[in-house]
Design an enzyme around this catalytic site. Structure first.
Site, PDB file in Angstrom:
ATOM      1  N   ASN A  11       0.851  -1.189   0.000  1.00 47.51           N
ATOM      2  CA  ASN A  11       0.000   0.000   0.000  1.00 47.51           C
ATOM      3  C   ASN A  11       0.898   1.253   0.000  1.00 47.51           C
ATOM      4  OD1 ASN A  11      -1.379   2.258   1.190  1.00 47.51           O
ATOM      5  ND2 ASN A  11      -3.044   0.857   1.717  1.00 47.51           N
ATOM      6  N   LYS A  14       0.510   3.795   2.897  1.00 49.10           N
ATOM      7  CA  LYS A  14       1.089   3.350   4.172  1.00 49.10           C
ATOM      8  C   LYS A  14       2.612   3.451   4.134  1.00 49.10           C
ATOM      9  CE  LYS A  14      -2.367  -0.106   5.555  1.00 49.10           C
ATOM     10  NZ  LYS A  14      -2.541  -1.531   5.851  1.00 49.10           N
ATOM     11  N   ASP A  70      -2.039  -4.680  11.128  1.00 47.89           N
ATOM     12  CA  ASP A  70      -3.411  -5.105  10.875  1.00 47.89           C
ATOM     13  C   ASP A  70      -4.329  -4.190  11.671  1.00 47.89           C
ATOM     14  OD1 ASP A  70      -5.042  -6.822   9.355  1.00 47.89           O
ATOM     15  OD2 ASP A  70      -5.514  -8.004  11.110  1.00 47.89           O
ATOM     16  N   THR A  71      -5.430  -3.773  11.044  1.00 45.78           N
ATOM     17  CA  THR A  71      -6.330  -2.791  11.652  1.00 45.78           C
ATOM     18  C   THR A  71      -7.760  -3.292  11.641  1.00 45.78           C
ATOM     19  OG1 THR A  71      -4.971  -0.912  10.969  1.00 45.78           O
ATOM     20  CG2 THR A  71      -7.288  -0.452  11.361  1.00 45.78           C
ATOM     21  N   PHE A 150     -10.575   6.534   3.413  1.00 47.68           N
ATOM     22  CA  PHE A 150     -10.999   5.273   2.803  1.00 47.68           C
ATOM     23  C   PHE A 150     -11.730   4.452   3.870  1.00 47.68           C
ATOM     24  CE2 PHE A 150      -8.148   2.077   4.695  1.00 47.68           C
ATOM     25  CZ  PHE A 150      -7.256   2.909   5.341  1.00 47.68           C
ATOM     26  N   TYR A 152     -14.005   2.933   6.441  1.00 46.52           N
ATOM     27  CA  TYR A 152     -15.141   3.409   7.242  1.00 46.52           C
ATOM     28  C   TYR A 152     -15.027   4.896   7.603  1.00 46.52           C
ATOM     29  CZ  TYR A 152     -15.937  -1.623   7.886  1.00 46.52           C
ATOM     30  OH  TYR A 152     -16.168  -2.965   7.686  1.00 46.52           O
TER      31      TYR A 152
HETATM   32  P1  IMP Z   1      -5.838  -3.039   7.075  1.00 50.82           P
HETATM   33  O1  IMP Z   1      -5.443  -4.034   8.121  1.00 50.82           O
HETATM   34  O2  IMP Z   1      -5.048  -1.763   7.161  1.00 50.82           O
HETATM   35  O3  IMP Z   1      -5.854  -3.626   5.692  1.00 50.82           O
HETATM   36  O4  IMP Z   1      -7.336  -2.604   7.393  1.00 50.82           O
HETATM   37  C1  IMP Z   1      -8.414  -3.519   7.359  1.00 50.82           C
HETATM   38  C2  IMP Z   1      -9.710  -2.798   7.073  1.00 50.82           C
HETATM   39  O5  IMP Z   1     -10.000  -1.891   8.152  1.00 50.82           O
HETATM   40  C3  IMP Z   1      -9.688  -1.912   5.833  1.00 50.82           C
HETATM   41  O6  IMP Z   1     -10.025  -2.643   4.688  1.00 50.82           O
HETATM   42  C4  IMP Z   1     -10.751  -0.872   6.159  1.00 50.82           C
HETATM   43  O7  IMP Z   1     -12.036  -1.386   5.919  1.00 50.82           O
HETATM   44  C5  IMP Z   1     -10.575  -0.706   7.656  1.00 50.82           C
HETATM   45  N1  IMP Z   1      -9.641   0.411   7.938  1.00 50.82           N
HETATM   46  C6  IMP Z   1      -8.338   0.317   8.254  1.00 50.82           C
HETATM   47  N2  IMP Z   1      -7.800   1.534   8.466  1.00 50.82           N
HETATM   48  C7  IMP Z   1      -8.806   2.407   8.260  1.00 50.82           C
HETATM   49  C8  IMP Z   1      -8.876   3.835   8.321  1.00 50.82           C
HETATM   50  O8  IMP Z   1      -7.891   4.547   8.589  1.00 50.82           O
HETATM   51  N3  IMP Z   1     -10.075   4.373   8.064  1.00 50.82           N
HETATM   52  C9  IMP Z   1     -11.184   3.639   7.758  1.00 50.82           C
HETATM   53  N4  IMP Z   1     -11.168   2.327   7.669  1.00 50.82           N
HETATM   54  C10 IMP Z   1      -9.986   1.698   7.926  1.00 50.82           C
END
Ligand code: IMP
Length: 193
Positions: A11, A14, A70-71, A150, A152
């Site tokens: 990404n 990021k 991971d988020t 992006f 939510y």
């Molecule tokens: P990832 O682990 O960064 O890929 O995040 C997993 C999912 O969490 C993403 O596909 C989004 O749906 C949501 N997400 C992560 N970070 C954000 C953010 O900063 N704003 C809004 N949604 C987020």
């Protein structure tokens, strides 16, 4: 010489954010930089487990020190949903619009609208494992607002703000869960020097 560290992501946003925070002492490589083009499995069922799984994959296959993130969005009235399933809440399509619609529907009659974004960064350096957590608290509003960001962002208002994460622009990069977790990683790395 710069210390090399892989960030288990492709990404671009990021990478840019992390390179800016870590500064000149570290050469942060992406997965493309190490020629890893397939998806790394994320099957652990927790943010901690998934972040670690990604970092371990790189360590095992390439022998390089690595960190991974991971988020998840954790909504209190939904017992922490969508959490680790945030990306694919409404199905494997990873469709943000569908994810938000599903969440808003589930929140229809809920009075407690508190939620938080939580990021875990897992670092593997040599034999050592370290986890860093970044949190931003806020509330889920009833309809989308804003064009930026992006995921939510259009339905999440962070504590202390009246705008959504999709409306606050650059400020998001300062207060975000990810920025907070990465700042902890950067502090840790800098204090080790
Ligand atoms: P990832 O682990 O960064 O890929 O995040 C997993 C999912 O969490 C993403 O596909 C989004 O749906 C949501 N997400 C992560 N970070 C954000 C953010 O900063 N704003 C809004 N949604 C987020």
């Amino acid at each position: 010489m710069k210390t090399k560290l892989v960030f288990a992501t492709n990404n671009a946003h990021k990478l840019e954010e992390v390179r800016a925070i870590l500064g000149n002492d570290y050469e942060v490589l992406s997965l493309a930089d190490i020629n890893l083009h397939e998806d790394i499995p994320e099957t652990a069922g927790t943010l901690e487990g998934n972040a670690l799984q990604k970092a371990q994959y790189v360590k095992q296959h390439f022998g390089l020190d690595c960190f991974a993130d991971d988020t998840g969005l954790e909504v209190y009235a939904l017992n922490g949903e969508p959490g680790v399933y945030s990306a694919r809440y409404a199905g494997e399509g990873h469709d943000s619009e569908a994810n938000m619609s599903k969440l808003l529907l589930k929140m229809n009659k809920k009075r407690n609208r508190k939620a938080r974004f939580r990021t875990i960064v897992a670092l593997i350096q040599g034999e050592d494992i370290h986890l860093f957590e970044g949190i931003v608290n806020g509330t889920i509003i009833k309809e989308r607002r804003g064009e930026g960001g992006f995921g939510y962002d259009p339905i999440f208002v962070p504590e202390g703000y009246s705008q959504t994460l999709a409306e606050i622009g650059e400020e998001k990069n300062k207060i975000s869960h990810r920025a907070r977790a990465i700042a902890k990683l950067a502090d840790f790395l800098k204090n080790k020097e």
